[in-house]
Write a protein that holds these residues in place. Sequence first.
Motif, PDB file in Angstrom:
ATOM      1  N   THR A 158      -9.332  15.896  -4.871  1.00 14.24           N
ATOM      2  CA  THR A 158      -8.220  15.167  -4.262  1.00 14.24           C
ATOM      3  C   THR A 158      -6.895  15.737  -4.766  1.00 14.24           C
ATOM      4  O   THR A 158      -6.633  15.753  -5.962  1.00 14.24           O
ATOM      5  N   THR A 159      -6.059  16.189  -3.845  1.00 18.19           N
ATOM      6  CA  THR A 159      -4.797  16.830  -4.228  1.00 18.19           C
ATOM      7  C   THR A 159      -3.579  15.982  -3.871  1.00 18.19           C
ATOM      8  O   THR A 159      -2.452  16.464  -3.930  1.00 18.19           O
ATOM      9  N   GLU A 160      -3.798  14.718  -3.490  1.00 13.88           N
ATOM     10  CA  GLU A 160      -2.681  13.811  -3.212  1.00 13.88           C
ATOM     11  C   GLU A 160      -3.066  12.388  -3.609  1.00 13.88           C
ATOM     12  O   GLU A 160      -4.187  11.953  -3.380  1.00 13.88           O
ATOM     13  N   HIS A 161      -2.130  11.698  -4.216  1.00 16.00           N
ATOM     14  CA  HIS A 161      -2.354  10.325  -4.673  1.00 16.00           C
ATOM     15  C   HIS A 161      -1.106   9.505  -4.328  1.00 16.00           C
ATOM     16  O   HIS A 161      -0.069   9.639  -4.981  1.00 16.00           O
ATOM     17  N   ALA A 162      -1.207   8.694  -3.288  1.00 17.58           N
ATOM     18  CA  ALA A 162      -0.051   7.960  -2.770  1.00 17.58           C
ATOM     19  C   ALA A 162       0.438   6.886  -3.736  1.00 17.58           C
ATOM     20  O   ALA A 162      -0.337   6.327  -4.524  1.00 17.58           O
ATOM     21  N   LEU A 163       1.726   6.590  -3.642  1.00 17.00           N
ATOM     22  CA  LEU A 163       2.348   5.550  -4.461  1.00 17.00           C
ATOM     23  C   LEU A 163       3.180   4.613  -3.580  1.00 17.00           C
ATOM     24  O   LEU A 163       3.704   5.019  -2.540  1.00 17.00           O
ATOM     25  N   LEU A 164       3.294   3.368  -4.034  1.00 13.41           N
ATOM     26  CA  LEU A 164       4.128   2.364  -3.368  1.00 13.41           C
ATOM     27  C   LEU A 164       5.050   1.741  -4.399  1.00 13.41           C
ATOM     28  O   LEU A 164       4.607   1.362  -5.492  1.00 13.41           O
ATOM     29  N   ASP A 165       6.332   1.643  -4.079  1.00 13.18           N
ATOM     30  CA  ASP A 165       7.300   1.006  -4.970  1.00 13.18           C
ATOM     31  C   ASP A 165       8.163   0.048  -4.161  1.00 13.18           C
ATOM     32  O   ASP A 165       8.738   0.434  -3.144  1.00 13.18           O
ATOM     33  N   ASP A 166       8.230  -1.214  -4.580  1.00 16.53           N
ATOM     34  CA  ASP A 166       9.121  -2.161  -3.892  1.00 16.53           C
ATOM     35  C   ASP A 166       9.731  -3.181  -4.849  1.00 16.53           C
ATOM     36  O   ASP A 166      10.289  -4.191  -4.413  1.00 16.53           O
ATOM     37  N   ASN A 167       9.616  -2.934  -6.162  1.00 19.12           N
ATOM     38  CA  ASN A 167      10.196  -3.864  -7.126  1.00 19.12           C
ATOM     39  C   ASN A 167      11.322  -3.240  -7.941  1.00 19.12           C
ATOM     40  O   ASN A 167      11.742  -3.780  -8.958  1.00 19.12           O
ATOM     41  N   SER A 168      11.801  -2.086  -7.476  1.00 19.87           N
ATOM     42  CA  SER A 168      12.953  -1.377  -8.038  1.00 19.87           C
ATOM     43  C   SER A 168      12.794  -0.951  -9.494  1.00 19.87           C
ATOM     44  O   SER A 168      13.790  -0.755 -10.190  1.00 19.87           O
ATOM     45  N   ASP A 169      11.539  -0.775  -9.962  1.00 21.60           N
ATOM     46  CA  ASP A 169      11.364  -0.346 -11.354  1.00 21.60           C
ATOM     47  C   ASP A 169      11.214   1.163 -11.489  1.00 21.60           C
ATOM     48  O   ASP A 169      11.006   1.688 -12.574  1.00 21.60           O
ATOM     49  N   ARG A 170      11.281   1.880 -10.359  1.00 16.77           N
ATOM     50  CA  ARG A 170      11.266   3.339 -10.334  1.00 16.77           C
ATOM     51  C   ARG A 170       9.951   3.952 -10.829  1.00 16.77           C
ATOM     52  O   ARG A 170       9.905   5.114 -11.220  1.00 16.77           O
ATOM     53  N   LYS A 171       8.869   3.169 -10.807  1.00 18.45           N
ATOM     54  CA  LYS A 171       7.589   3.678 -11.304  1.00 18.45           C
ATOM     55  C   LYS A 171       6.588   3.925 -10.183  1.00 18.45           C
ATOM     56  O   LYS A 171       5.932   4.956 -10.161  1.00 18.45           O
ATOM     57  N   GLY A 172       6.452   2.988  -9.275  1.00 13.49           N
ATOM     58  CA  GLY A 172       5.467   3.131  -8.222  1.00 13.49           C
ATOM     59  C   GLY A 172       4.094   2.678  -8.681  1.00 13.49           C
ATOM     60  O   GLY A 172       3.772   2.746  -9.873  1.00 13.49           O
ATOM     61  N   SER A 173       3.300   2.207  -7.753  1.00 11.30           N
ATOM     62  CA  SER A 173       1.951   1.726  -8.062  1.00 11.30           C
ATOM     63  C   SER A 173       0.939   2.471  -7.210  1.00 11.30           C
ATOM     64  O   SER A 173       1.170   2.753  -6.040  1.00 11.30           O
ATOM     65  N   SER A 174      -0.198   2.767  -7.833  1.00  9.61           N
ATOM     66  CA  SER A 174      -1.291   3.430  -7.127  1.00  9.61           C
ATOM     67  C   SER A 174      -2.053   2.424  -6.284  1.00  9.61           C
ATOM     68  O   SER A 174      -1.830   1.211  -6.377  1.00  9.61           O
ATOM     69  N   ILE A 175      -2.987   2.912  -5.488  1.00  5.58           N
ATOM     70  CA  ILE A 175      -3.790   2.030  -4.660  1.00  5.58           C
ATOM     71  C   ILE A 175      -4.552   1.013  -5.510  1.00  5.58           C
ATOM     72  O   ILE A 175      -4.677  -0.152  -5.133  1.00  5.58           O
ATOM     73  N   LYS A 176      -5.042   1.430  -6.678  1.00  2.00           N
ATOM     74  CA  LYS A 176      -5.797   0.516  -7.530  1.00  2.00           C
ATOM     75  C   LYS A 176      -4.911  -0.604  -8.072  1.00  2.00           C
ATOM     76  O   LYS A 176      -5.336  -1.754  -8.171  1.00  2.00           O
ATOM     77  N   LEU A 177      -3.675  -0.272  -8.419  1.00  2.00           N
ATOM     78  CA  LEU A 177      -2.753  -1.299  -8.911  1.00  2.00           C
ATOM     79  C   LEU A 177      -2.367  -2.263  -7.800  1.00  2.00           C
ATOM     80  O   LEU A 177      -2.364  -3.475  -7.999  1.00  2.00           O
ATOM     81  N   VAL A 178      -2.031  -1.731  -6.636  1.00  2.00           N
ATOM     82  CA  VAL A 178      -1.624  -2.590  -5.520  1.00  2.00           C
ATOM     83  C   VAL A 178      -2.776  -3.478  -5.078  1.00  2.00           C
ATOM     84  O   VAL A 178      -2.591  -4.654  -4.768  1.00  2.00           O
ATOM     85  N   ARG A 179      -3.979  -2.925  -5.106  1.00  2.00           N
ATOM     86  CA  ARG A 179      -5.155  -3.685  -4.679  1.00  2.00           C
ATOM     87  C   ARG A 179      -5.572  -4.709  -5.731  1.00  2.00           C
ATOM     88  O   ARG A 179      -6.233  -5.694  -5.430  1.00  2.00           O
ATOM     89  N   GLY A 180      -5.181  -4.467  -6.999  1.00  2.00           N
ATOM     90  CA  GLY A 180      -5.528  -5.403  -8.058  1.00  2.00           C
ATOM     91  C   GLY A 180      -6.790  -5.042  -8.805  1.00  2.00           C
ATOM     92  O   GLY A 180      -7.321  -5.854  -9.568  1.00  2.00           O
ATOM     93  N   THR A 181      -7.277  -3.804  -8.613  1.00  2.00           N
ATOM     94  CA  THR A 181      -8.479  -3.378  -9.318  1.00  2.00           C
ATOM     95  C   THR A 181      -8.164  -2.605 -10.587  1.00  2.00           C
ATOM     96  O   THR A 181      -9.057  -2.093 -11.248  1.00  2.00           O
ATOM     97  N   ALA A 182      -6.897  -2.537 -10.928  1.00  2.00           N
ATOM     98  CA  ALA A 182      -6.465  -1.939 -12.191  1.00  2.00           C
ATOM     99  C   ALA A 182      -5.315  -2.778 -12.717  1.00  2.00           C
ATOM    100  O   ALA A 182      -4.635  -3.473 -11.967  1.00  2.00           O
ATOM    101  N   THR A 183      -5.099  -2.741 -14.011  1.00  2.00           N
ATOM    102  CA  THR A 183      -4.039  -3.541 -14.618  1.00  2.00           C
ATOM    103  C   THR A 183      -2.869  -2.660 -14.996  1.00  2.00           C
ATOM    104  O   THR A 183      -3.026  -1.494 -15.361  1.00  2.00           O
ATOM    105  N   VAL A 184      -1.675  -3.244 -14.916  1.00  2.00           N
ATOM    106  CA  VAL A 184      -0.464  -2.515 -15.285  1.00  2.00           C
ATOM    107  C   VAL A 184      -0.199  -2.724 -16.756  1.00  2.00           C
ATOM    108  O   VAL A 184      -0.402  -3.814 -17.295  1.00  2.00           O
ATOM    109  N   SER A 185       0.209  -1.662 -17.440  1.00  2.00           N
ATOM    110  CA  SER A 185       0.477  -1.755 -18.866  1.00  2.00           C
ATOM    111  C   SER A 185       1.884  -2.253 -19.129  1.00  2.00           C
ATOM    112  O   SER A 185       2.771  -2.137 -18.293  1.00  2.00           O
ATOM    113  N   GLY A 186       2.104  -2.831 -20.293  1.00  2.00           N
ATOM    114  CA  GLY A 186       3.428  -3.311 -20.660  1.00  2.00           C
ATOM    115  C   GLY A 186       3.848  -4.521 -19.859  1.00  2.00           C
ATOM    116  O   GLY A 186       3.040  -5.336 -19.436  1.00  2.00           O
ATOM    117  N   GLU A 187       5.168  -4.631 -19.624  1.00  2.00           N
ATOM    118  CA  GLU A 187       5.729  -5.777 -18.912  1.00  2.00           C
ATOM    119  C   GLU A 187       6.007  -5.489 -17.444  1.00  2.00           C
ATOM    120  O   GLU A 187       6.639  -6.265 -16.764  1.00  2.00           O
TER     121      GLU A 187
END
Length: 232
Positions: A158-187
Amino acid sequence: MKLIGSEGASDGESDKDRIHSTLEKLKADGNTRPLWIVLIGHGTWDGRSANFNLVGEDVNAKEFNAWLDDFPRTIVFANCTSSSGPFINRLSGKNRVIVTATKSGSEQNYARFGEYFAAAFDTIEADLDHDDSVSVREAFLKAADDVDRFYKKQGRLTTEHALLDDNSDRKGSSIKLVRGTATVSGEGNVDGQLAGTIAIPTSVNTIRLSKEQIATRDRLESELNALQKRFG
């Protein structure tokens, strides 16, 4: 905004200038609906600048950010090109949904995310909450999943991994984070709440909500999300 190629540009204005002038006109037109900007084509990254390739001079992410500064409408900005990842931290901001086909500028191979992202808005399979419309969040999840399935079926890395950002934290979330199958670190917060409120109907019979109804729906969903975070 609809700018496809440079057909009909007889006034000597470059593609880059046309994009800028179109955005300036849209900024002052009084429309309150979300503005969708979708980039399809080829992108590059030289370690400093993330560019969208045009005929003539290219446009980079920082220039787009400057042009969209103080824009009075919610913005959906989807960069479906290779090397699009850096657009996340350069365009992330309040009332902006940023989608990129890649997680970094170094993912330079041809990106297939765009074709799957567009197709997702025209399929009931993407409508996870069965409200007869497909939100940006739902389309992102469907497209990212389809991309992953494509590479696995082909037996390719796999040579592409999409990201979604809509909370203005400049980080972006992967499909696993958006779907809820992975946890975000920190705050940090997982992206997807704003993207979930911007949708395209999948049928002409879809019930169209009024501005007041949309505001009420968004408020209730926000309160529900807050309760879910509080009580797990």
